[in-house]
Design an enzyme around this catalytic site. Structure first.
Site, PDB file in Angstrom:
ATOM      1  N   GLU A  40     -14.075 -37.240  -4.857  1.00 58.07           N
ATOM      2  CA  GLU A  40     -15.512 -37.477  -4.789  1.00 58.07           C
ATOM      3  C   GLU A  40     -16.302 -36.176  -4.880  1.00 58.07           C
ATOM      4  OE1 GLU A  40     -17.151 -40.153  -5.060  1.00 58.07           O
ATOM      5  OE2 GLU A  40     -15.467 -41.534  -4.984  1.00 58.07           O
ATOM      6  N   LEU A  83     -15.241 -25.944 -13.253  1.00 57.78           N
ATOM      7  CA  LEU A  83     -15.937 -27.144 -12.769  1.00 57.78           C
ATOM      8  C   LEU A  83     -17.380 -26.848 -12.390  1.00 57.78           C
ATOM      9  CD1 LEU A  83     -13.460 -29.160 -10.489  1.00 57.78           C
ATOM     10  CD2 LEU A  83     -14.528 -29.908 -12.616  1.00 57.78           C
ATOM     11  N   TYR A 123     -23.464 -39.820   0.939  1.00 54.97           N
ATOM     12  CA  TYR A 123     -22.712 -40.471  -0.126  1.00 54.97           C
ATOM     13  C   TYR A 123     -21.206 -40.254   0.045  1.00 54.97           C
ATOM     14  CZ  TYR A 123     -20.252 -41.244  -4.417  1.00 54.97           C
ATOM     15  OH  TYR A 123     -19.301 -41.661  -5.321  1.00 54.97           O
ATOM     16  N   ASP A 141     -25.090 -43.201  -4.851  1.00 56.00           N
ATOM     17  CA  ASP A 141     -25.411 -42.035  -5.669  1.00 56.00           C
ATOM     18  C   ASP A 141     -26.352 -42.463  -6.788  1.00 56.00           C
ATOM     19  OD1 ASP A 141     -23.779 -43.477  -7.354  1.00 56.00           O
ATOM     20  OD2 ASP A 141     -22.351 -41.849  -7.738  1.00 56.00           O
ATOM     21  N   CYS A 202     -26.007 -54.054 -21.783  1.00 55.77           N
ATOM     22  CA  CYS A 202     -26.298 -55.332 -21.124  1.00 55.77           C
ATOM     23  C   CYS A 202     -25.384 -56.466 -21.591  1.00 55.77           C
ATOM     24  CB  CYS A 202     -27.765 -55.712 -21.345  1.00 55.77           C
ATOM     25  SG  CYS A 202     -28.934 -54.563 -20.580  1.00 55.77           S
TER      26      CYS A 202
END
Length: 432
Positions: A40, A83, A123, A141, A202
Site C-alpha cells: 500500500e 519509485l 487510508y 483514496d 461504463c
C-alpha cells in the site's frame, strides 16, 4: 430504487465482479499485514505495473518487519530507488522499527495501534485492517472517492477534508458483513481499471445500471475537485565532474543533508539560481554566450560553497523532475577539478579550456590569495564533507533520486560505448 437498494446493489455486484475477475497481484497472495502495508505504501502515487518488480525485490530482501527494521537505511533507499517519494521508504522503515520494538515484529490487529505507526495515515490504516484482518474499515483514496462520487452522484469537492470524511462514512456502510477484504480491494480495482479519471469504461462496469452519475450524464464531470497549485519552478545548474589522472573514469557526487527533500540521498553537485538574477533570464537560451555565463555562475557558486575548483568543460544536457510541490529545471555541465585558473570559451563546440593563469577563480573567475589554499587542497584530492568519487560499480550501492540516476546511467552508458569503440578500433588496427 431506494437509496438502500442502490447501496445493496453496489455492494453485491462489486463483490461478485471482483471475485470473478480480480488481478493476480503478488501482494494479494498473502494476508500478511506487513506485506500488505508495504504494497500500500509503494502504490501511493505509483502505478501497479511499476510497483510489482520493486515489491518483489523488497520482499525478497526484507521479508518481515524485523528484517526491514534492522536494515541500514542506505540499503532500503537503494531498493526504493526509482519509485520516488523517498519519505515513504523512511517512514515505512521507522514504522517497522516501532512494530519490532512495541509488538514483537508482528503488525497488531488493532486499528488505533496501526494508525499510530510512523507514516500510516487513515487510508493505509484502513487498507491494512480491512485487507489483512478483514475488519470493516474504510480505505478511501482518490480511486474510491471517484467511484463513489460517480455512483452516488456526489457533487461535493473531494479536495475538502469534510468530503473525505463523508465518503469514509458512506464506504463503511457499503461493506458487506464478513467481506471487508474483498470489498475494499474490489473498490480499489474498479477505480483503477474501469472507473478511471478521464475515460470511464461504463459499458464494462458491474454497477453501471444503477450509477446515478452516469444516469445524470455527469460521469465525466465527477468527481468535483479544486485544482491544486502547480509545482513551484526552480532553475538549477548541475556539474557532472569527471575525474582525471588516478580518478579517470569516476564522477564526483555528494550526499544531501540529513533532513528535508531527498534527505541523505546522493546527487551531482548543483546550485539553485536566485529568482530575479541575471542568469534566470538567460536560462532557456542555448547560444555560446548563455552557456558560458551559466557555467561561470555554477563554477563560482560551487567554489564559494565548497572550495572546489570546478572547471566547466561544456554543456551536456537539460533535465527536469517534478516533485509534488517543486518542479526542477536543470542544466547539466560536464566539468573537472582544476586549480590552474581562469577559463575562456572556445568556439561553437561549447567547450571551455583553462586559460594560462596562475591564480584560481571566484565569481569573476579569480580569487584572493587567502582563498587559494582550500581550492588547491580540493584539487589535490581533499574533498568537502559528504563528497566522494564513484565509478559505475558504486551505482549498486548508493541511492540516487530519479533525476540524477537518469543522468548518471546515461553517462556511464556513453562512456562504456566509447570504451567499446576504442577497443574495436584498436583491435581493428592490429588485425589490419
Amino acid at each position: 430504487m431506494t437509496a438502500e437498494d442502490a447501496k445493496s446493489f453496489f455492494s453485491r455486484e462489486l463483490l461478485l465482479w471482483y471475485r470473478a475477475s480480480k488481478r493476480d497481484l503478488p501482494w494479494r497472495r498473502s494476508r500478511d499485514p506487513y506485506r500488505i502495508w508495504v504494497s500500500e505504501v509503494m502504490l501511493q502515487q505509483t502505478r501497479v505495473e511499476t510497483v510489482i518488480p520493486y515489491y518483489e525485490r523488497f520482499m525478497e530482501r526484507f521479508p518481515t518487519a524485523v528484517a526491514l527494521a534492522e536494515a541500514p537505511e542506505e540499503e532500503v533507499l537503494k531498493l526504493w530507488e526509482g519509485l520516488g517519494y523517498y519519505s515513504r521508504a523512511r517512514n515505512l522503515q521507522a514504522g517497522a522499527r516501532e512494530v519490532a520494538e512495541l509488538y514483537g515484529g508482528a503488525v497488531p490487529d488493532d486499528k488505533e495501534a496501526v494508525a499510530r505507526l510512523k507514516g500510516v495515515g487513515p487510508y493505509t490504516a484502513g487498507a491494512i485492517m480491512s485487507i489483512a484482518f478483514n475488519r470493516p474499515e474504510p480505505a478511501v483514496d482518490g480511486n474510491v472517492m471517484r467511484v463513489l462520487s460517480r455512483y452516488f452522484c456526489l457533487e461535493d469537492d473531494i479536495a475538502k477534508p469534510s468530503t473525505r470524511k463523508k465518503i469514509e462514512r458512506l464506504a463503511v456502510s457499503l461493506i458487506p458483513e464478513g467481506a471487508a477484504s474483498d470489498f475494499n480491494q474490489g473498490l480499489m480495482e474498479l477505480g483503477a481499471l474501469v472507473c478511471t479519471p478521464k475515460s470511464p469504461g461504463c459499458l464494462t462496469c458491474p454497477v453501471m445500471a444503477q450509477c446515478a452519475g452516469r444516469l445524470a450524464g455527469k460521469e465525466r464531470e465527477l468527481p468535483v475537485k479544486t485544482k491544486a497549485k502547480p509545482p513551484r519552478p526552480e532553475l538549477r545548474l548541475a556539474a557532472l565532474i569527471v575525474g582525471t589522472g588516478p580518478r579517470a573514469g569516476q564522477v564526483l557526487v555528494r550526499r544531501r543533508p540529513d533532513r528535508g527533500l531527498l534527505a541523505r540521498m546522493w546527487e551531482l553537485p548543483h546550485i539553485e539560481l536566485a529568482k530575479g538574477s541575471s542568469e534566470t533570464a538567460l536560462f532557456g537560451g542555448n547560444d555560446d554566450a548563455v552557456h558560458r555565463q551559466l557555467a561561470r555562475r555554477l563554477a563560482a557558486e560551487l567554489m564559494r560553497e565548497t572550495g572546489l575548483p570546478v572547471r566547466p568543460l561544456g554543456w551536456r544536457e537539460d533535465a527536469e523532475h517534478v516533485f509534488s510541490h517543486i518542479h526542477w529545471h536543470m542544466r547539466v555541465y560536464t566539468a573537472e577539478l582544476d586549480s590552474s585558473g581562469a577559463f575562456r570559451f572556445e568556439g561553437d563546440d561549447r567547450t571551455w579550456i583553462a586559460a594560462e593563469a596562475a591564480g584560481v577563480y571566484d565569481a569573476g573567475l579569480f580569487c584572493e590569495d587567502e582563498q587559494a589554499a582550500p581550492l588547491l587542497a580540493a584539487a589535490a584530492g581533499d574533498l568537502p564533507p559528504g563528497y566522494r568519487w564513484i565509478g559505475p560499480e558504486d551505482m549498486g550501492e548508493l541511492a540516487f533520486p530519479n533525476l540524477f540516476l537518469r543522468i548518471l546511467n546515461a553517462y556511464w552508458q556513453q562512456e562504456g560505448n566509447a570504451d567499446a569503440m576504442d577497443d574495436e578500433m584498436t583491435n581493428g588496427g592490429i588485425i589490419g
